[in-house]
Design a protein around this motif. Structure first.
Motif, mmCIF file in Angstrom:
data_model
loop_
_atom_site.group_PDB
_atom_site.id
_atom_site.type_symbol
_atom_site.label_atom_id
_atom_site.label_comp_id
_atom_site.label_asym_id
_atom_site.label_seq_id
_atom_site.Cartn_x
_atom_site.Cartn_y
_atom_site.Cartn_z
ATOM 1 N N LEU A 45 -59.772 36.221 -26.266
ATOM 2 C CA LEU A 45 -59.520 34.699 -26.286
ATOM 3 C C LEU A 45 -58.904 34.322 -27.542
ATOM 4 O O LEU A 45 -57.915 33.652 -27.632
ATOM 5 C CB LEU A 45 -61.167 34.182 -26.120
ATOM 6 N N ALA A 46 -59.124 34.998 -28.705
ATOM 7 C CA ALA A 46 -58.682 34.346 -29.991
ATOM 8 C C ALA A 46 -57.116 34.566 -29.982
ATOM 9 O O ALA A 46 -56.504 33.823 -30.474
ATOM 10 C CB ALA A 46 -59.391 35.066 -31.339
ATOM 11 N N ASN A 47 -56.727 35.823 -29.542
ATOM 12 C CA ASN A 47 -55.336 35.965 -29.816
ATOM 13 C C ASN A 47 -54.519 35.477 -28.552
ATOM 14 O O ASN A 47 -53.577 34.882 -28.877
ATOM 15 C CB ASN A 47 -55.054 37.639 -29.508
ATOM 16 N N THR A 48 -55.272 35.058 -27.623
ATOM 17 C CA THR A 48 -54.581 34.489 -26.310
ATOM 18 C C THR A 48 -54.671 32.923 -26.959
ATOM 19 O O THR A 48 -53.059 32.396 -26.865
ATOM 20 C CB THR A 48 -55.578 34.338 -25.357
ATOM 21 N N GLY A 87 -54.403 49.927 -20.366
ATOM 22 C CA GLY A 87 -52.923 49.793 -21.108
ATOM 23 C C GLY A 87 -51.956 50.374 -20.495
ATOM 24 O O GLY A 87 -50.820 50.013 -20.295
ATOM 25 N N LEU A 88 -52.171 51.758 -19.915
ATOM 26 C CA LEU A 88 -51.164 52.752 -19.269
ATOM 27 C C LEU A 88 -51.164 52.080 -17.966
ATOM 28 O O LEU A 88 -49.914 52.046 -17.487
ATOM 29 C CB LEU A 88 -51.813 53.983 -19.035
ATOM 30 N N ALA A 89 -52.082 51.572 -17.443
ATOM 31 C CA ALA A 89 -51.772 50.897 -15.847
ATOM 32 C C ALA A 89 -51.198 49.792 -15.970
ATOM 33 O O ALA A 89 -50.289 49.817 -14.821
ATOM 34 C CB ALA A 89 -53.325 50.550 -15.373
ATOM 35 N N ASN A 90 -51.129 48.909 -16.838
ATOM 36 C CA ASN A 90 -50.412 47.622 -16.961
ATOM 37 C C ASN A 90 -48.919 47.828 -17.511
ATOM 38 O O ASN A 90 -48.167 46.830 -17.758
ATOM 39 C CB ASN A 90 -51.129 46.429 -17.304
ATOM 40 N N GLY A 91 -48.628 48.986 -18.100
ATOM 41 C CA GLY A 91 -47.477 49.506 -18.658
ATOM 42 C C GLY A 91 -47.424 48.774 -20.112
ATOM 43 O O GLY A 91 -46.155 49.088 -20.662
ATOM 44 N N GLU A 92 -48.538 48.076 -20.594
ATOM 45 C CA GLU A 92 -48.281 47.692 -22.228
ATOM 46 C C GLU A 92 -48.301 49.180 -22.941
ATOM 47 O O GLU A 92 -48.002 48.811 -24.138
ATOM 48 C CB GLU A 92 -49.183 46.764 -22.262
ATOM 49 N N VAL A 93 -48.997 50.007 -22.736
ATOM 50 C CA VAL A 93 -49.128 51.101 -23.395
ATOM 51 C C VAL A 93 -48.476 52.183 -22.731
ATOM 52 O O VAL A 93 -48.685 52.636 -21.525
ATOM 53 C CB VAL A 93 -50.696 51.463 -23.700
ATOM 54 N N ALA A 94 -47.597 52.945 -23.539
ATOM 55 C CA ALA A 94 -46.990 54.127 -22.674
ATOM 56 C C ALA A 94 -47.448 55.643 -23.061
ATOM 57 O O ALA A 94 -47.392 56.444 -22.443
ATOM 58 C CB ALA A 94 -45.396 54.142 -23.234
ATOM 59 N N VAL A 100 -48.209 32.486 -32.538
ATOM 60 C CA VAL A 100 -48.676 33.129 -33.469
ATOM 61 C C VAL A 100 -48.831 34.412 -33.056
ATOM 62 O O VAL A 100 -49.456 34.733 -31.925
ATOM 63 C CB VAL A 100 -50.040 32.781 -34.099
ATOM 64 N N GLU A 101 -48.555 35.625 -33.870
ATOM 65 C CA GLU A 101 -48.589 37.036 -33.382
ATOM 66 C C GLU A 101 -49.989 37.441 -33.162
ATOM 67 O O GLU A 101 -50.931 36.918 -33.925
ATOM 68 C CB GLU A 101 -48.128 38.106 -34.388
ATOM 69 N N PRO A 102 -50.390 38.282 -32.188
ATOM 70 C CA PRO A 102 -51.907 38.752 -32.457
ATOM 71 C C PRO A 102 -52.226 39.418 -33.668
ATOM 72 O O PRO A 102 -51.589 39.849 -34.443
ATOM 73 C CB PRO A 102 -51.594 39.793 -31.136
ATOM 74 N N VAL A 146 -58.612 42.979 -29.640
ATOM 75 C CA VAL A 146 -57.093 42.985 -29.985
ATOM 76 C C VAL A 146 -56.222 42.994 -28.722
ATOM 77 O O VAL A 146 -55.128 42.806 -28.536
ATOM 78 C CB VAL A 146 -56.789 44.128 -30.946
ATOM 79 N N GLU A 147 -57.132 43.413 -27.424
ATOM 80 C CA GLU A 147 -56.358 43.385 -26.279
ATOM 81 C C GLU A 147 -56.184 42.154 -25.476
ATOM 82 O O GLU A 147 -56.714 41.197 -26.104
ATOM 83 C CB GLU A 147 -57.562 44.209 -25.144
ATOM 84 N N ASP A 148 -55.522 42.278 -24.500
ATOM 85 C CA ASP A 148 -55.105 40.906 -23.723
ATOM 86 C C ASP A 148 -56.099 40.064 -23.556
ATOM 87 O O ASP A 148 -56.045 38.792 -23.545
ATOM 88 C CB ASP A 148 -54.149 41.449 -22.328
#
Lengths: 324, 420
Positions: free
Chosen positions: A161-164, B255-262, A171-173, A156-158
């Motif tokens: 690849l699939a979500n990218t 996530g905390l490091a890149n600011g996407e998670v608070a 499309v939303e993740p 689910v994270e950045d």
């Protein structure tokens, strides 16, 4: 006292059985001498086969009829494990349904795609060789490593690849690994990607064994490419197709790593709401997480029966189709 | 032909009849004579095993007759490997593993009851909630607490401030309000929840904060379908359904490091790992106790147990080493070695040793406060078998919109059946 032995009638070839009987030990010794090196060479394999396959199999058959936790001695319970498994266990039913859905989709797609790839790349040109190598690569790659990469792809994270990719089209993740309806499709994609290369190689061997004369005759008769494929290639590939289907079916029923590595949670080996629970992961869960080794053995033997029955049905259907 | 068949059948019958297990010894372990050579399977990373080896080598200086070899066992297959060792009665003398492993393997006959080895000093230094979780219903203690871990709220004060928040949320209501404000301020994922994401473990925090419990105190029945549990489940589900909390585990430090998670609800061991893996974040994050619910604060406590295998030749020597692990010297050594080797926080079961941790005052203070509010997993019969089903019922509330009361009622039925 009359002799019980009778003399052979005149003119009859005398003592054939007697001579044979006299020669028998010598013959046996000679045969043994001749065969001994062969048996001796087989011995290491036979010992390993007996120790690591036959013995565990017999053990597991015995445990299937026992209550066994792995530490305390097993106690015989008759058919209780099988009765509980087939008539009372909801998770087993879930595993069975999931397995059949997965097997049906995986075997169909793998076979069709493998055949398509084989037809496309069965030549001897460099392009075909390179493509065959590329498609075969997943078959020789560690399944664990492949499963881990798929896990990253669907994270689910950045870096998922699939979500990218779906993000490029707005499309939303998607929470791929936590959405039960996506579990089997993801497992099927993984299996087809990993298995079609192997099927392709088998089909290529089958394609190259079809005599070229068949195609030449067909072309002279005016058959187009599709007709040649439908009336020559497919029928000639029936034995190969049967092999590919049966082997894919067996390996699909035995899927474990993909479920275990990609979907396993702490509470359950089958992912969210057991959406990816299959027979072998369930066997593992009951045996090595819940310590019900007798019950897990019953699952193993049930899996054997399921695969055996499905394979038999498939073979019969293939034979019937061949006779049509 | 018939003779051959008969011989084959007889051979198979004899083989199957001979399929007896090598396990099954219920006899008490006797101490062997001479120097003890102990193998310690430590579930965790290679760095943890290396840290423990340093400590074990120092133990040898005062106990020259005891040699301990520490081997790392991964969390992925540790459980199965310990089971294999217990079955074959060969392998390690000491193991560390999940908090429930002691009762699990002990009840099977794979580990010794340490009560027979005079562990009164250890018990007196263990928090009652933790002791309850590692004591079997029969009173046996097959593994004592080795280290503790519980949930904490990690957050970025600067992001909270930017969203108009003066500090971390202290209650459920404040948590919901904070998520809304952070979302409005452009934080992509205001809150993530790790350490067995979307399973019963993080839900247990909500259960305790609502005043609920899984079982009655005497394990006579499941109480998971109580009103506080229903409230906890509804609130827990809402964070996924309405507030965008991911249902899959995420790297909270990244996530905390890149600011996407608070804000991140995560395990206490993460505290120092944030600085190690993301040095740029040093001094930019803080930690707080979890927000309180209608019944007050509460958090799940997990961690590892350490115990002695039933087949060991050296039960006394092994237990003596475990007792030594509770001394100030051993704890401070482990804190230092784990920190040096993996940058992680090693939290002893002894709360009085928190001050010697290599970490910030904020972390120390939060650990102390939180440790007062912990509850361990239940030690009731059948919980290990029930937890997968309970997790599924909880997940159905989120995924299938099942009424929490109904889902918990079904979970209670399963738990009660497994209690028998």
């Amino acid at each position: 006292m009359a002799s019980t032995t009778t003399s052979p009638p005149a003119g009859v070839q005398v003592s054939h059985p007697v001579r044979r009987a006299k020669r028998a030990p010598a013959l046996r010794r000679m045969r043994l001498r001749r065969a001994l090196p062969g048996y001796l060479m087989l011995l290491p394999f036979a010992a390993l086969f007996a120790g690591f396959l036959v013995w565990p199999l017999l053990n597991s058959l015995y445990f299937a009829f026992t209550n066994y936790n792995g530490v305390k001695p097993p106690t015989l319970v008759g058919f209780d494990n099988f009765q509980r498994l087939w008539f009372e266990d909801e998770r087993f039913r879930t595993a069975l349904v999931n397995s059949f859905a997965y097997v049906a989709a995986t075997v169909t797609l793998t076979t069709v795609l493998a055949l398509a790839l084989a037809v496309a790349f069965h030549g001897t040109s460099w392009r075909d060789r390179i493509m065959r190598t590329l498609f075969f690569l997943p078959a020789v790659t560690s399944t664990i490593a492949v499963a881990l990469i798929w896990r990253w792809i669907f994270t689910v994270e950045d870096f998922g690849l699939a979500n990218t990719v779906i993000g490029w089209v707005g499309v939303e993740p998607v929470q791929w690994l936590a959405t039960p309806s996506l579990t089997i499709p993801i497992l099927v994609v993984m299996a087809v990607w990993g298995g079609c290369g192997y099927g392709m190689v088998i089909f290529v061997a089958g394609l190259n064994a079809i005599p070229e004369e068949h195609y030449e005759s067909a072309r002279l008769d005016g058959a187009n490419a599709w007709q040649q494929f439908w009336y020559i290639t497919l029928p000639q590939l029936k034995p190969v197709t049967t092999y590919v289907v049966i082997t894919s079916l067996i390996s699909a029923f035995q899927v474990f790593e993909a479920v275990y590595i990609v979907f396993r949670g702490v509470s359950s080996v089958g992912g969210v709401q057991d959406s990816g629970l299959m027979l072998v992961p369930y066997l593992y869960d009951m045996g090595f997480t819940k310590f019900q080794l007798g019950y897990a053995s019953a699952i193993a033997w049930s899996l054997f029966i399921v695969i055996f029955v499905v394979s038999m049905i498939q073979l019969r259907v293939t034979r019937a189709l061949r006779e049509l | 032909m018939r003779t051959r068949l008969a011989v084959a059948a007889a051979a198979i019958t004899a083989l199957v009849a001979g399929c007896t297990t090598s396990g099954g010894g219920d006899e008490p372990a006797q101490e062997a004579e001479g120097p003890a050579s102990l193998t310690f399977w430590n579930t965790g990373s290679d760095e943890h095993a290396a840290a423990l080896q340093v400590v074990a080598d120092i133990y040898k200086q005062s106990h020259p007759d005891v040699t301990i070899k520490v081997q790392a066992l991964s969390w992925d297959d540790g459980h199965a490997k310990v089971l294999t060792a217990a079955t074959s009665r060969t392998g390690p003398d000491i193991i560390s593993g999940g908090m429930s492993w002691g009762i699990e393997f002990g009840e099977l006959g794979g580990m010794i009851d340490l009560n027979a080895q005079d562990i009164g000093s250890i018990k007196s230094q263990t928090r009652p909630e933790v002791l309850k979780a590692i004591t079997s219903p029969s009173g046996a203690v097959y593994g004592v607490s080795f280290d503790n871990a519980f949930y904490l709220l990690f957050y970025r004060p600067d992001l909270l401030q930017k969203a108009g928040l003066s500090g971390p949320p202290k209650t459920w209501e404040e948590l919901t309000a904070a998520i809304t404000k952070l979302k409005a301020a452009g934080v992509k994922t205001p809150l993530v929840e790790n350490w067995n994401t979307f399973e019963w473990l993080p839900w247990f925090n909500w259960l305790k904060q609502a005043g609920g419990s899984l079982y009655a105190d005497d394990c006579s029945k499941a109480t998971i379908d109580s009103d506080p549990a229903v409230l906890a489940t509804a609130t827990w589900a809402k964070q996924f359904r309405e507030h965008g909390v991911p249902k899959a585990a995420t790297d909270s430090a990244a996530g905390l490091a890149n600011g996407e998670v608070a804000m991140a609800i995560d395990g206490s061991w993460v505290a120092n790992a944030i600085d190690t893996t993301h040095p740029q974040l040093k001094g930019k994050w803080q930690v707080a106790a979890l927000p309180t619910g209608p019944a007050g604060p509460g958090t799940f406590v997990g961690g590892r147990i350490v115990g002695v295998m039933a087949y060991t030749k050296y039960p006394k020597a092994a237990t003596e080493f475990i007792k030594w692990l509770y001394t100030d010297e051993a704890i401070q050594l482990l804190q230092k070695e784990v920190y040096n080797k993996s940058g992680e926080l090693w939290l002893s079961p002894r709360a009085d040793q928190i001050d010697t941790l290599t970490t910030t005052d904020n972390v120390k203070q939060t650990l102390k406060t939180t440790m007062e509010t912990v509850s361990g997993p239940p030690n009731c019969k059948g919980w290990e078998v029930s937890q997968a089903e309970v997790t599924k019922k909880l997940q159905s509330v989120v995924n299938d919109n099942v009424d929490p009361k109904q889902a918990l009622g079904e979970a209670a039925t399963i738990m009660n059946n497994n209690l028998k």
